[in-house]
Design a protein around this motif. Sequence first.
Motif, PDB file in Angstrom:
ATOM      1  N   ASP A 172       0.862  -1.182   0.000  1.00  0.00           N
ATOM      2  CA  ASP A 172       0.000   0.000   0.000  1.00  0.00           C
ATOM      3  C   ASP A 172       0.896   1.229   0.000  1.00  0.00           C
ATOM      4  N   CYS A 202      -8.041   4.267   5.833  1.00  0.00           N
ATOM      5  CA  CYS A 202      -6.899   4.995   5.281  1.00  0.00           C
ATOM      6  C   CYS A 202      -7.279   6.313   4.627  1.00  0.00           C
ATOM      7  N   ARG A 258      -6.542  12.635   8.676  1.00  0.00           N
ATOM      8  CA  ARG A 258      -6.845  11.663   9.723  1.00  0.00           C
ATOM      9  C   ARG A 258      -7.323  12.378  10.996  1.00  0.00           C
TER      10      ARG A 258
END
Length: 685
Positions: free
Chosen positions: A21, A147, A307
Amino acid sequence: MIGKSKTPSRVTTVKGACPHDCPDTCALEVHVSDGIAIKVSGSAAHAPTAGVLCTKVARYTERTYHPDRLLHPMRRIGKKGEGRFERISWEEAIATVANRLAPIAAEGAEQILPYSYAGTMGLVQGESMSMRFFHRLGASFLDRTICASAGTAGHEITLGSRIGVDVELADQAKLIIFWGSNAITSSVHFWARAQEAKRRGATLVAIDPYRSLTAEKCHRHIALLPGTDSALALGLMHVLIRDGLIDDDYVQRHTLGFEGLSERASLYPPAKVAAICGITPQEIESLAQLYGTTRPALIRANYGMQRVRGGGMATRNIACLPALVGAFRDAAGGMFLSTSGNFAVDNRALERPDLLAGRTPRTINMSTIGHALLDGIAPVKALIVYNSNPVAVAPDSSRVVRGFAREDLFTVVLEHFQTDTADYADILLPATTQLEHLDVIKPYGHYYMMANNPAIAPLGECKPNSEIFRLLAKAMGFEEPCFSDSDETIAQAAVAKDWDFNAVRAAGWQRVGPAKDVARFADGGFDTPSGKVEFFSARAQRLGLDPLPDYIAPQEDTRSAAASRYPLAMISPPARHFLNSSFVNVQSLRASEGEPWLDIHPDDASKRQVVAGGYVRVFNDRGSVELRARITDRARRGVVVGLSVWWKKLARDGKNANELTSSDTLTDMGRAATFYDCLVQVEAL
Ligand SMILES: Nc1nc2c(c(=O)[nH]1)N[C@H]1C(S)=C(S)[C@@H](COP(=O)(O)OP(=O)(O)OC[C@H]3O[C@@H](n4cnc5c(=O)[nH]c(N)nc54)[C@H](O)[C@@H]3O)O[C@H]1N2
Ligand SMILES: Nc1nc2c(c(=O)[nH]1)N[C@H]1C(S)=C(S)[C@@H](COP(=O)(O)OP(=O)(O)OC[C@H]3O[C@@H](n4cnc5c(=O)[nH]c(N)nc54)[C@H](O)[C@@H]3O)O[C@H]1N2
Ligand code: SF4
Ligand SMILES: [Mo]
């Protein structure tokens, strides 16, 4: 035999693609001798890879042949979490799983939940045979939010799908702003291009609460407080508009809602924004000047600023900036969050939602898995985990662990290693790695679809995820022909209809999207409902969100009442030698990271009698973790940094930063986790 010397075995090279990723999705060359992979290198012929791999994957053979690789199916014999297992056969493993799932499915298949993310980004070993299996069962849907979903949503309502600037052009930019992006760690091939741009005279700027490896190499670094990016973007808009630094023609022709935006930005003068962000008004003024007068100007946003509670809005506001100054006119200018919008993958062919046969199962959010396991309205009775390590990576970890420890929960884990999550499995199944299976990968940092050929035979009794779900489907009596599809058939379904997968496989990759050097949005053409950059978004309004950019404070604000008990904002961004929690168990890479550190500013340390190299307890109402203090002004005052994501079992107290992160607050858009919206206190041990 006497006199005969052993002939040196021939080394062959197999074309592969990195499964991790990471935006770079490198083209790999796997050097194989006598059936053993002896070296993995980066392809020089693949332009974005340019012959170089990161330190993690350059050591791929160390991971692949790690003595701790899971090689056989296993059944738990100890308590959940204890990690004691015994070897069983594949026949017994598959029959056990099928026999446990069948009655649960008969009672209500929604009680079965898949849990997966991007341990591999491969389309074949990711959500293909697995999703067919879960759709046929009628299992709960998993909302994959851990994510990027907040940033994706913010980008989508503003610019449409994510078609970032071609990385191969980044060296032509004259200004590159790394916004919530530590590219040296998380996208090293982009960084190589940025360095080339720097050599050609470009200015590099980092916007990051932490003086990351990247920030320290940029000309300017704006160390704002976490979660205040949406305000900074509004402050920049304010100055750009006030000083006439905007591209009127571009704004008029290719944007929607400038008046509203202008009015909103007028509420965010530099002095106010500086106070919110914990920076100086001068930093805002001068960055706006630079951005409004330099071309090509490229914003390399990554996911660091999303985030937090207002993460969707932060991304949205940043995405407005290139339209205001007309940066989209240049092929090397504009916005680069991801390039995944370039690729048209036929997910229906891969995942076969038709197997749901009209059923619409409930959706469970992976970012709140602890809540789902402990206080879901309808219980989760079986959990099948693959390509993910939730016990280490999901927020609010003590809650997650309590959920995984439930005696009545049947848990299956498909893994390479006995991770923190694997310790809670009832049945643990050994999966192949990228060197051992076939795949095709849609990248998010360049413009090439990538193919991966198996280079070596599966180790031990390992099987590809696809094969494991094929076997489970058979054991459950699923007879649809799609459950017999080979990996080659699935890979062909994944790539464009007019491509021959075998040709892509032989070449290793296939470029998609526009020709090089084309400024994709010079004449607009955004795939928003209006076709324009939407400063005003009716879609946002329909979702109950502010239709215009605004500032959304962090939930755990350093200036809120809660800050009297927990005055420090903690962020836990990726460590360079790990990839999320992957590679933490690779000795040489773990040695490079040392141990779980807490970076803390000298002033914050001295207030707490924290000494360099001493252990500290970091805590809040959710939990606590012991870390080793590194006193450094890399962390700005008021912010502490614990590079992540450590395996809990390899830490001295069996815990990691996710003891502290929250699953009670999700982002404003995209229902994502708020890892960097986290107040803590620190005390010396
Ligand atoms: N080596 C390595 N590479 C990786 C990963 C890894 O774990 N290790 N992870 C991969 C994955 S899954 C992803 S999603 C990407 C991660 O990519 P990102 O999440 O973008 O992570 P980074 O590129 O490290 O950038 C994060 C930076 O954002 C900063 N940051 C934290 N909070 C804020 C904030 O509120 N505002 C701003 N402006 N900055 C903030 C952090 O200090 C950090 O330096 O990278 C991928 N690549
Ligand atoms: N505190 C904190 N927590 C975070 C983050 C952070 O910045 N800070 N970042 C978050 C982000 S951005 C992300 S994306 C998530 C990532 O979280 P995850 O998606 O869980 O990623 P990893 O931790 O790398 O775990 C992937 C697992 O998949 C396994 N795996 C790899 N390939 C295969 C395969 O082919 N088959 C099978 N069966 N298994 C395989 C690997 O061995 C590994 O254990 O973590 C999140 N958690
Ligand atoms: S992790 Fe990223 S940089 Fe490293 S080899 Fe894979 S794609 Fe390339
Ligand atoms: Mo991620």
